[in-house]
Write an enzyme that holds these catalytic residues in place. Structure first.
Site, PDB file in Angstrom:
ATOM      1  N   HIS A 186       0.789  -1.062  -0.123  1.00 19.17           N
ATOM      2  CA  HIS A 186       0.071  -0.060   0.027  1.00 19.17           C
ATOM      3  C   HIS A 186       0.901   1.164   0.046  1.00 19.17           C
ATOM      4  O   HIS A 186       1.771   1.423   0.816  1.00 19.17           O
ATOM      5  CB  HIS A 186      -0.921  -0.025   1.111  1.00 19.17           C
ATOM      6  CG  HIS A 186      -1.838   1.181   1.037  1.00 19.17           C
ATOM      7  ND1 HIS A 186      -3.290   0.991   0.660  1.00 19.17           N
ATOM      8  CD2 HIS A 186      -1.713   2.483   1.788  1.00 19.17           C
ATOM      9  CE1 HIS A 186      -3.759   2.428   0.713  1.00 19.17           C
ATOM     10  NE2 HIS A 186      -3.064   3.039   1.207  1.00 19.17           N
ATOM     11  N   CYS A 187       0.698   2.139  -1.094  1.00 18.91           N
ATOM     12  CA  CYS A 187       1.627   3.041  -1.126  1.00 18.91           C
ATOM     13  C   CYS A 187       0.861   4.442  -0.722  1.00 18.91           C
ATOM     14  O   CYS A 187      -0.130   4.966  -1.243  1.00 18.91           O
ATOM     15  CB  CYS A 187       2.031   3.323  -2.408  1.00 18.91           C
ATOM     16  SG  CYS A 187       3.052   4.883  -2.870  1.00 18.91           S
ATOM     17  N   LEU A 188       1.496   5.142   0.301  1.00 20.40           N
ATOM     18  CA  LEU A 188       0.820   6.421   0.877  1.00 20.40           C
ATOM     19  C   LEU A 188       1.016   7.475  -0.144  1.00 20.40           C
ATOM     20  O   LEU A 188      -0.074   8.201  -0.027  1.00 20.40           O
ATOM     21  CB  LEU A 188       1.756   6.790   1.987  1.00 20.40           C
ATOM     22  CG  LEU A 188       1.619   7.955   2.884  1.00 20.40           C
ATOM     23  CD1 LEU A 188      -0.025   7.725   3.446  1.00 20.40           C
ATOM     24  CD2 LEU A 188       2.471   8.511   3.859  1.00 20.40           C
ATOM     25  N   ASN A 246      -2.155   6.995  -2.292  1.00 13.66           N
ATOM     26  CA  ASN A 246      -3.198   6.931  -1.598  1.00 13.66           C
ATOM     27  C   ASN A 246      -3.897   5.552  -2.216  1.00 13.66           C
ATOM     28  O   ASN A 246      -5.196   5.694  -2.188  1.00 13.66           O
ATOM     29  CB  ASN A 246      -4.090   8.152  -1.692  1.00 13.66           C
ATOM     30  CG  ASN A 246      -5.342   8.184  -0.567  1.00 13.66           C
ATOM     31  OD1 ASN A 246      -5.207   7.464   0.377  1.00 13.66           O
ATOM     32  ND2 ASN A 246      -6.353   8.840  -0.934  1.00 13.66           N
ATOM     33  N   ASN A 247      -3.091   4.688  -2.597  1.00  6.17           N
ATOM     34  CA  ASN A 247      -3.959   3.468  -2.961  1.00  6.17           C
ATOM     35  C   ASN A 247      -3.020   2.189  -2.948  1.00  6.17           C
ATOM     36  O   ASN A 247      -1.687   2.325  -2.724  1.00  6.17           O
ATOM     37  CB  ASN A 247      -4.146   3.654  -4.512  1.00  6.17           C
ATOM     38  CG  ASN A 247      -5.187   2.793  -5.229  1.00  6.17           C
ATOM     39  OD1 ASN A 247      -5.662   1.935  -4.623  1.00  6.17           O
ATOM     40  ND2 ASN A 247      -5.372   2.876  -6.566  1.00  6.17           N
TER      41      ASN A 247
END
Length: 271
Positions: free
Chosen positions: A121-123, A126-127
């Protein structure tokens, strides 16, 4: 697609950094080096604008595209040897969603659902990064790395040409030095991330699988055996499983449909 994902502080920060780098590259580095009205200036401005556009387009795909949702009707094939044991079948049930998980699928605690071939999950987007948007994520990192290095080179050229004039202007000199430190740091960070994902792609691994494989590799060495990731099917096939079979479209961030559907995958004969 959900445009609401753009309204996140990390995503807005990424867009702000993109805008800042684009502005200083064109209107400071290129303009002070050769001038925006010169042929060299126009050419460099055009090339960098193209890179910036590709970066933003790739970012948009990463943010907007669903990374891969498990079909509601999905159920494991009981005739598949991988599902023949009832205990194995139970382990492939998500303890959060209470539904079956295909191979390489993991539950994301942030998105609160299972994601096909989840990488992480990549901050910053946002996805989740998964089956359907991993290529766009990789291409985003690639173009961002190239653009950062390109901007850094233009900064160095600008500084060499105007070094004497900057020496007498402390605020401008401070700004140029600060930009240099920022651009070098950004280039190194993005370059390291790019190298990491090149390694993962060429071994057909996700970030999660890489960390899981460490224990499997240690156990194999302990028993005197060699370890190979079960989905590693060779350098070229590993590349095409992510970038697609058409080399011309490898650098296009749009998702490329492959024979693998995010649920079933080719496995190594040695696994």
């Amino acid at each position: 697609m959900s445009c609401r994902r753009f309204f996140s502080i990390p995503v807005l920060l990424v867009i702000l950094v993109m805008g800042f780098v684009y502005y200083v590259t064109l209107f400071v580095f290129i303009d002070d080096w050769v001038g925006l009205q010169s042929s060299a200036g126009k050419l460099n401005a055009l090339l960098f604008s193209l890179l910036a556009s590709l970066c933003f387009f790739s970012l948009s795909i990463c943010v907007l595209v669903d990374p891969g949702r498990v079909p509601a009707s999905y159920a494991p094939d009981v005739e598949d040897s991988g599902w023949s044991n009832s205990n194995v079948t139970e382990t492939r049930k998500c303890d959060k969603c209470f539904a079956y998980k295909p191979l390489r699928t993991h539950h994301c605690r942030v998105c609160r659902r299972c994601v096909l071939k989840m990488d992480h999950h990549c901050l910053w987007i946002n996805n989740c990064v998964g089956y359907a948007n991993y290529k766009a994520f990789f291409i985003l990192v690639f173009y961002a790395t190239v653009a950062s290095i390109y901007s850094t080179v233009l900064l160095v050229c600008c500084a060499f040409k105007n070094g004497d004039s900057y020496a007498g202007n402390v605020p401008l000199k401070t700004f140029i030095v600060s930009c240099g430190i920022f651009m070098i740091g950004l280039s190194i960070t993005l370059g390291t991330l790019l190298c990491w994902h090149i390694y993962l792609i060429t071994h057909n691994m996700t970030t999660i699988e890489h960390y899981d494989s460490k224990r499997a590799s240690w156990l194999a060495r302990k028993s005197g055996q060699s370890y190979r990731h079960q989905f590693d099917v060779g350098f070229y096939k590993n590349l095409t499983s992510v970038l697609g079979p058409n080399m011309i479209k490898w650098l296009c961030p749009t998702f490329t449909r492959n024979p693998e559907d995010g649920i079933s995958f080719s496995a190594s004969r040695d696994s």
